[in-house]
Design an enzyme around this catalytic site. Sequence first.
Site, PDB file in Angstrom:
ATOM      1  N   HIS A 468       0.984  -1.213  -0.050  1.00  0.00           N
ATOM      2  CA  HIS A 468      -0.072  -0.184  -0.049  1.00  0.00           C
ATOM      3  C   HIS A 468       0.811   1.089   0.072  1.00  0.00           C
ATOM      4  CE1 HIS A 468       0.359   0.135   4.519  1.00  0.00           C
ATOM      5  NE2 HIS A 468       0.280   1.461   4.197  1.00  0.00           N
ATOM      6  N   ASP A 522      -0.282  -7.346   1.351  1.00  0.00           N
ATOM      7  CA  ASP A 522       0.098  -6.027   1.448  1.00  0.00           C
ATOM      8  C   ASP A 522       1.658  -6.023   1.575  1.00  0.00           C
ATOM      9  OD1 ASP A 522       0.409  -3.314   1.766  1.00  0.00           O
ATOM     10  OD2 ASP A 522      -0.345  -3.076   3.626  1.00  0.00           O
ATOM     11  N   GLY A 614       2.687   6.262   8.864  1.00  0.00           N
ATOM     12  CA  GLY A 614       3.900   6.634   8.541  1.00  0.00           C
ATOM     13  C   GLY A 614       4.862   5.198   9.252  1.00  0.00           C
ATOM     14  N   SER A 616       3.909   2.220   8.271  1.00  0.00           N
ATOM     15  CA  SER A 616       3.723   1.166   7.241  1.00  0.00           C
ATOM     16  C   SER A 616       4.891   0.672   6.511  1.00  0.00           C
ATOM     17  CB  SER A 616       2.768   1.636   6.273  1.00  0.00           C
ATOM     18  OG  SER A 616       1.320   1.637   6.825  1.00  0.00           O
ATOM     19  N   GLY A 617       4.985  -0.308   6.149  1.00  0.00           N
ATOM     20  CA  GLY A 617       6.123  -1.125   5.398  1.00  0.00           C
ATOM     21  C   GLY A 617       7.099  -1.467   6.345  1.00  0.00           C
TER      22      GLY A 617
HETATM   23  N1  ARG Z   1      -1.436   2.304   7.111  1.00  0.00           N
HETATM   24  C1  ARG Z   1      -0.402   2.862   7.756  1.00  0.00           C
HETATM   25  C2  ARG Z   1       0.501   3.615   7.146  1.00  0.00           C
HETATM   26  O1  ARG Z   1       0.536   3.899   5.997  1.00  0.00           O
HETATM   27  C3  ARG Z   1       0.051   2.017   9.123  1.00  0.00           C
HETATM   28  C4  ARG Z   1      -1.009   1.584   9.906  1.00  0.00           C
HETATM   29  C5  ARG Z   1      -0.861   0.696  11.208  1.00  0.00           C
HETATM   30  N2  ARG Z   1      -1.797   1.236  12.030  1.00  0.00           N
HETATM   31  C6  ARG Z   1      -1.762   0.347  13.293  1.00  0.00           C
HETATM   32  N3  ARG Z   1      -2.941   0.959  14.105  1.00  0.00           N
HETATM   33  N4  ARG Z   1      -1.202  -0.476  13.428  1.00  0.00           N
HETATM   34  O2  ARG Z   1       1.568   4.181   7.842  1.00  0.00           O
END
Ligand code: ARG
Length: 667
Positions: A468, A522, A614, A616-617
Amino acid sequence: MLKDLVFSNESYFDQILCHFRYLLTLFLLSGYHKNAHHSRMGEIGTIESPGFPNSHYPPNVYVEWQLRADPAHRIRLEFTVLHLEKDCNNDFIKIYDSLVPTEKQVICGYYTPNEQLIYLSSGNVMLVTLVTNREKNFPGFRATYSQVPVKSQECGGKLTGLNGTFTSPGFPSRYPPQIQCIWDIEVPAGKHVKVNFNKFSLHDPKQNSHHCTKDYLEINNNRMCGEKSTNTVHSSRTNQIMVKFYSDMSYVDQGFLAEFKAFEPNDPCPGKFQCDNDVCINPKLKCDGYDDCGDMSDEKNCVCEAFHVKCRNGFCKPKFWHCDGVNDCGDNTDEENCGHCKAGEVACRNGRCVPEYKKCDGHNDCGDGTDESESVVLSCSEYTYKCKNNMCISKQNPQCDGEQDCEDGSDEADCDCGTRPYISSRIVGGEESSEGEWPWQVSLHMKGQGHVCGASVISNLWLVTAAHCVQDTEKFMYSQPDQWEAYLGLHTQGKTSTLTVQKSVKQIISHPEYDPKTYDNDIALMELDSPVNFNQNIWPICLPAATHEFPAGQVVWITGWGATREGGSLASVLQKAEVRIINNTVCSQLMNDEVTPHMICAGVLAGEVDACQGDSGGPMSSVDPNSGRLFLAGVVSWGDGCGRKNRPGVYTRVTKYRSWIREGSGV
Ligand code: ARG
């Protein structure tokens, strides 16, 4: 148990082999230098690697320094600079507590000058050797040596009064080898005494912290070793306590700094819960399903709540551990009536049940060897690990655990990963990490936007991130390699150091079945435009085999520069937080049935600790309890807000993509 014994005693054959290698090394070396120094009272001498500080040390040298002191003195060796190749098989310093190469201490890598790195000999001699190989030479080292008198009593003895402190000998220097101290602590009659450790580091790579057979500290007949968190407290129910410290001939560590205090017996753990082993813990940790005391006493006699499973032995365990394949109760109550095994039966890894008495009876009753051995060669299934030669073994998580399990050794190949080489030692509810603690963590910057996502180093050319993160939006072309810059070895955003490497991206492979609606699959691979040289802040994490298990309840670490609270701003220093794996069935129930088998959840159900925008990944890193190596258990993917109660973080389950990663990247 047997494993530990084998591990701690190098076999005779190994020793011969080792000696042979040593001679061979000498033979192949281009430079062989011997130096001898005698330390004099009040003088400080210096030794340093050849060429230091003007040039890096040369390849293929063997240099030795014999250090002698006057009788009844110790050699004190203090490193002021140490910067060697990380891999101790290539370039290393060995410190011997004698003048001939016998028991030794091996050091290599890098240490930050604000930590002290001081060694003391047990007698009046010390031998320091430096061996370098052909490739990769680093700045080297400088150390000062001096002599310190051996006091008639350096440690131990009688301590009295209402409070006081004591330390391992030489603290904060590393304690000398071969030393034993006994402190007899006595506080005024009528009071009790407790000991609080502000620092405790008795690590020996050849010792498991549950069986302290090498260096240890004994208090109230409890042996402790390894690394303990600050403020580990022990108390006694009399006005006396005996503390014994022992160091054997080999590896030494920094030791401990302790404080004793008298207290009124009617309140042994003011504001805290007192465990049966006299450790005081935060009362909130009582009956939380985890063994916080270390002797399970905080989990006994609990009145279980609705969200608990009541174990027959009296423990309460979180309901979400029910039927997760892990015997959390200790008496298997939580794994019974799961539609399979009954009381008195052993659950096999392949899902079968066999009667308890068939365990270790020499017959493979499970059919997958669970009841007989840790590692039986078997036909392959989803419960076995497949060796390169296509043979399968039943041992759980055999990869890189330091023991060869596959006949062809493939379970121990490609294991230069998941360690934190140079530590000589965003996330909601986390804390700042130290530099080099997560050397696989990458910050992915989008040109003109700064940090957007995290990623993990899996080789010198490839990163793993979330799919994503690399999907185009109306405004930005996230799928285009030329829009990205990868920062490796970064600690603080905007502050690069000589150990930070910025790389362009050559190729992005997003998982073809990534579903932006459900976040299924993902995961993405990023290829760097050129290979990165690993250093103390850049190192790959191990990829788990498809059959690697990360059981519910296991501690894992999440790291990133993401928001430090829901809707908040990015962190500037890399944050870390400790969370636990949560059973998928339970997680799916908590998350509106949106958790697929390609996902793995982790968090703290009480809330407050989580990944966030932030992050993510980035990696969810799991320490393998056998080898101490870190494995990439998950990739930060999604969540419902951040750190909300009963809303764990959801991560991409990396084991599901082991072959996809290999196909795309060759790693
Ligand atoms: N989708 C989010 C990103 O782009 C990360 C989300 C993780 N969230 C969580 N509550 N663990 O950074």
